[in-house]
Motif scaffolding. Structure first.
Motif, short mmCIF file in Angstrom:
data_model
loop_
_atom_site.label_atom_id
_atom_site.label_comp_id
_atom_site.label_asym_id
_atom_site.label_seq_id
_atom_site.Cartn_x
_atom_site.Cartn_y
_atom_site.Cartn_z
N LYS A 97 0.84 -1.21 0.00
CA LYS A 97 0.00 0.00 0.00
C LYS A 97 0.87 1.25 0.00
N ALA A 101 2.26 1.64 -3.44
CA ALA A 101 1.21 2.09 -4.35
C ALA A 101 1.01 3.60 -4.22
N ARG A 129 5.40 -4.94 -10.00
CA ARG A 129 4.16 -4.94 -9.22
C ARG A 129 4.43 -4.83 -7.72
N ASP A 160 3.49 -2.53 -5.99
CA ASP A 160 2.31 -1.93 -5.37
C ASP A 160 1.20 -2.94 -5.13
N THR A 161 1.51 -4.23 -5.28
CA THR A 161 0.55 -5.30 -4.97
C THR A 161 1.16 -6.22 -3.92
N TYR A 201 -10.57 -0.30 -2.24
CA TYR A 201 -9.19 -0.73 -2.00
C TYR A 201 -9.12 -2.24 -1.80
N TYR A 244 -7.05 -4.22 -4.51
CA TYR A 244 -5.67 -4.58 -4.21
C TYR A 244 -5.49 -5.78 -3.29
N GLN A 248 -11.19 -5.48 -11.58
CA GLN A 248 -10.20 -5.08 -10.59
C GLN A 248 -9.65 -3.69 -10.91
N THR A 249 -9.39 -3.44 -12.19
CA THR A 249 -8.88 -2.13 -12.61
C THR A 249 -9.90 -1.03 -12.31
N GLN A 289 -9.64 -0.21 -8.68
CA GLN A 289 -8.38 0.49 -8.40
C GLN A 289 -8.46 1.95 -8.83
N HIS A 348 -8.25 5.33 -6.39
CA HIS A 348 -7.26 6.40 -6.49
C HIS A 348 -7.93 7.75 -6.75
#
Length: 627
Positions: free
Chosen positions: A49, A52, A79, A81-82, A539, A543, A606-607, A610, A614
């Motif tokens: 997190k 990210a 990746r 941020d995962t 979130y 994620y 999922q996108t 996300q 944000h």
């Protein structure tokens, strides 16, 4: 900092890799000193997190603000941020510590203090993630992070000053301050914060200016000299302010940034008599500034959540079907039941609503879904649903069509601008709607969340079961289990697991749930606004949730590892052979209500979550809802 790497990053230069390593270690340092963990454990989810957020900062900052923004490509490709990408990074490319750093890399006592202990992955249960309770019952990778001793901290910071490239320092100092305020959500009162020439706030002891000064001090005080500690950031700040006084800059700064009482103390104590300069006065100002920033950040967070919640409330009001529309649908149901009884001379026929008009989650554009019960049509010439459609035409309904080959065959027509769909003997759907209706009445935030999440899904094009995306029903199950298992404290009870559940069986399936107990105050201990809960939902499913290996299990009220395997598919079956996402039915517990959702579409789901997350983090409500 040359050292052998277990994972080869062939597409990146040393600076990119080393900056990421330095950021990782400084993050651990900050958490080891100040972050309260259960059993001193820092999860991969928490570290991911943070990365990210760093990626987000680099993406939306002016290129001139950060010298090392090029590292964003490294974070993206691997990746970091995962949680999975961070776990791979730690497992395969752990930066050197006091236990694994080659002794040839450093000299003297430095080789013992790059990082005071090894960075190894462990597993445990019931971790927390940014205020959202993490998955119960699953193994979560984490690092043991114990507090540093004073000597360990000072030696690490000395190594930071001597060995981390100076071009990294200001960026790391700014990022650490932003992570403290926005991710760890805390202020470190023992640390001063300074303002860099570009206007950004930074942790003083991590800045380039401080560490240039510290390097010079270290050369005057050898590392092996006993009882010698590096200069404190308060001492550095004191000397900096003395220089400002000499240059005539302090008076203006005080007038611009501090309250009158502190201005008076400092101007009288510093400007009036430099020889009596008191470090305690600097600490007083630091404390005031930090309290002021903390208050401002808390206020900004509250304002953001209030604005999001107000938007969600308005959306719910505009989207919810009016009482007049609900009465119209009820009148249609009653008319269909009365006419079918008269037509067949069978007064045991019942017509029940199910779906959104039965669950209370109806909008002005919702269909009126009905099931006809106790109508036994036995025709050797046509399927029962075709006979029902013919009967509806005979009793006065126009343009009635049938879809006999659907998974649940239906007859369809329009009346008063309302799309009406009827099937035969599907009481499970009726009971499903009663379950959802019961949940929606427990906490008022449920409906507010549902209409907002559905609107986000519709605007991003992920709500369409007929084209291989999610159905509204699947989205509802995701929300129910999120409020049962992930929020802390939980907001919804597990009605199907209640000892007060009323025993009920339909078609051999256990459809028991507690519909009698008054749970209206169940979620009162969770004071999060609908806006904050929406951010947490986005979130989690953006994620944290492992789409490939976990399932949403409404019957148990849990997110857990997969317990159901996909059925065998024939070669002509176009549905996914594997389940890229698994959302189980609350009563038919081996049925995946998102079984038609393909791998590419799951990635889009999922996108969607996300990007909306944000956008809301940036307070861009219009972007989140695609307005």
């Amino acid at each position: 900092m040359p050292y052998p790497k277990a994972m080869a990053y062939t597409n990146y230069n040393d600076d990119q890799v080393l900056f990421i390593d330095a950021l990782f270690l400084v993050t651990l340092l900050d958490c080891a000193r100040h972050y309260d963990h259960v059993d001193n454990q820092l999860t991969c989810v928490e570290i991911a997190k943070a990365f990210a957020y760093v990626r987000q900062i680099f993406e939306h900052s002016d290129p001139e603000d950060f010298d090392n923004a090029f590292s964003i490509s490294f974070i993206r490709q691997y990746r970091l941020d995962t949680p999975q990408g961070m776990m791979d990074y730690i497992a395969n490319h752990s930066p050197p510590t006091s236990t694994n750093l080659p002794t040839s890399t450093l000299s003297g006592r430095q080789r013992e203090y790059y990082f005071p202990y090894s960075i190894d992955l462990h597993k445990a249960d019931d971790k927390k993630c940014g205020g959202v309770e993490y998955l119960r019952g699953m193994e979560e990778h984490h690092i043991h992070v114990r507090r540093f001793t004073r000597a360990e901290r000072n030696m690490f910071l000395r190594f930071y000053a001597e060995s981390i490239p100076m071009s990294f320092h200001d960026d790391l100092a700014v990022l650490t301050e932003k992570l403290r305020l926005d991710i760890w959500c805390r202020m470190i009162r023992s640390q001063t914060v300074c303002c860099l020439p570009n206007g950004m706030e930074a942790v003083t002891r991590l800045t380039k200016e401080y560490n240039v000064w510290k390097r010079a001090a270290n050369r005057r005080k050898p590392m092996d000299e006993p009882n010698q500690l590096p200069p404190t950031d308060q001492q550095f700040q004191a000397e900096t302010w003395k220089r400002k006084v000499t240059n005539g800059a302090l008076e203006n700064e005080l007038r611009d940034g501090l309250k009158d009482d502190l201005e008076s103390v400092l101007l009288n104590g510093l400007v009036g008599n430099l020889t009596d300069f008191n470090v305690a006065t600097v600490e007083e100002v630091d404390k005031h500034r930090q309290q002021q920033r903390q208050s401002q950040e808390t206020e900004k967070l509250a304002q953001r959540n209030t604005a999001i919640t107000e938007y969600m409330d308005k959306l719910r009001v505009t989207q919810t079907a009016t009482p007049h529309r609900r009465n119209e649908v009820q009148a249609i149901r009653q008319a269909v039941e009365r006419r079918l009884r008269e037509h067949y001379r069978n007064y045991s026929i019942e017509v029940h609503l199910f779906g959104s008009f039965a669950s209370g989650l109806c909008s002005m554009s919702s269909d009126a879904d009905m099931t006809v019960y106790n109508l036994h049509v036995a025709s050797p010439h046509c399927p029962p649903i075709v006979e029902l459609a013919a009967s509806l035409r005979r009793i006065g309904y126009q343009r009635v069509t049938s879809i006999p080959h659907a998974r649940v065959p239906i007859a369809s027509w329009k009346l008063y601008g309302i799309q009406c769909d009827a099937n035969l003997n599907q009481l499970l759907g009726v009971h499903n709607s009663k379950l959802i209706s019961t949940y929606s009445k427990i906490d008022d935030r449920f409906k507010t969340l549902w209409f907002s999440i559905k609107q986000i899904g519709l605007q991003h094009g992920i709500i369409s079961a007929s084209t291989g995306f999610l159905s509204s029903y699947a989205l509802t199950m995701m929300l129910v289990v999120f409020l049962q298992d992930i929020t802390s404290p939980t907001i919804l009870p597990r009605l199907q697991q209640s000892p007060h559940a009323t025993l009920h069986t339909i078609d051999g399936y256990d459809c028991s749930f507690d519909s009698k107990t008054n749970y209206t105050s169940y979620g009162a201990d969770n004071t999060n606004s609908a806006g904050q809960l929406l951010i947490d939902f986005l979130y989690f499913y953006g994620y944290v949730f492992d789409y490939a290996n976990q399932e949403v299990h409404p019957s148990l009220g849990k997110i857990q590892n997969r317990s159901i395997t996909p059925p065998a598919r024939s070669r002509t079956d176009s549905r996914p052979k594997d389940w890229p996402i698994c959302i189980l039915d609350p009563f038919i517990t081996d049925r995946n209500v998102a079984g038609n959702c393909g791998k590419e579409n799951v990635a889009k789901v999922q996108t969607c979550f996300q990007s909306a997350y944000h956008a809301l983090q940036e307070k861009d409500i219009n972007k989140a809802f695609c307005v």
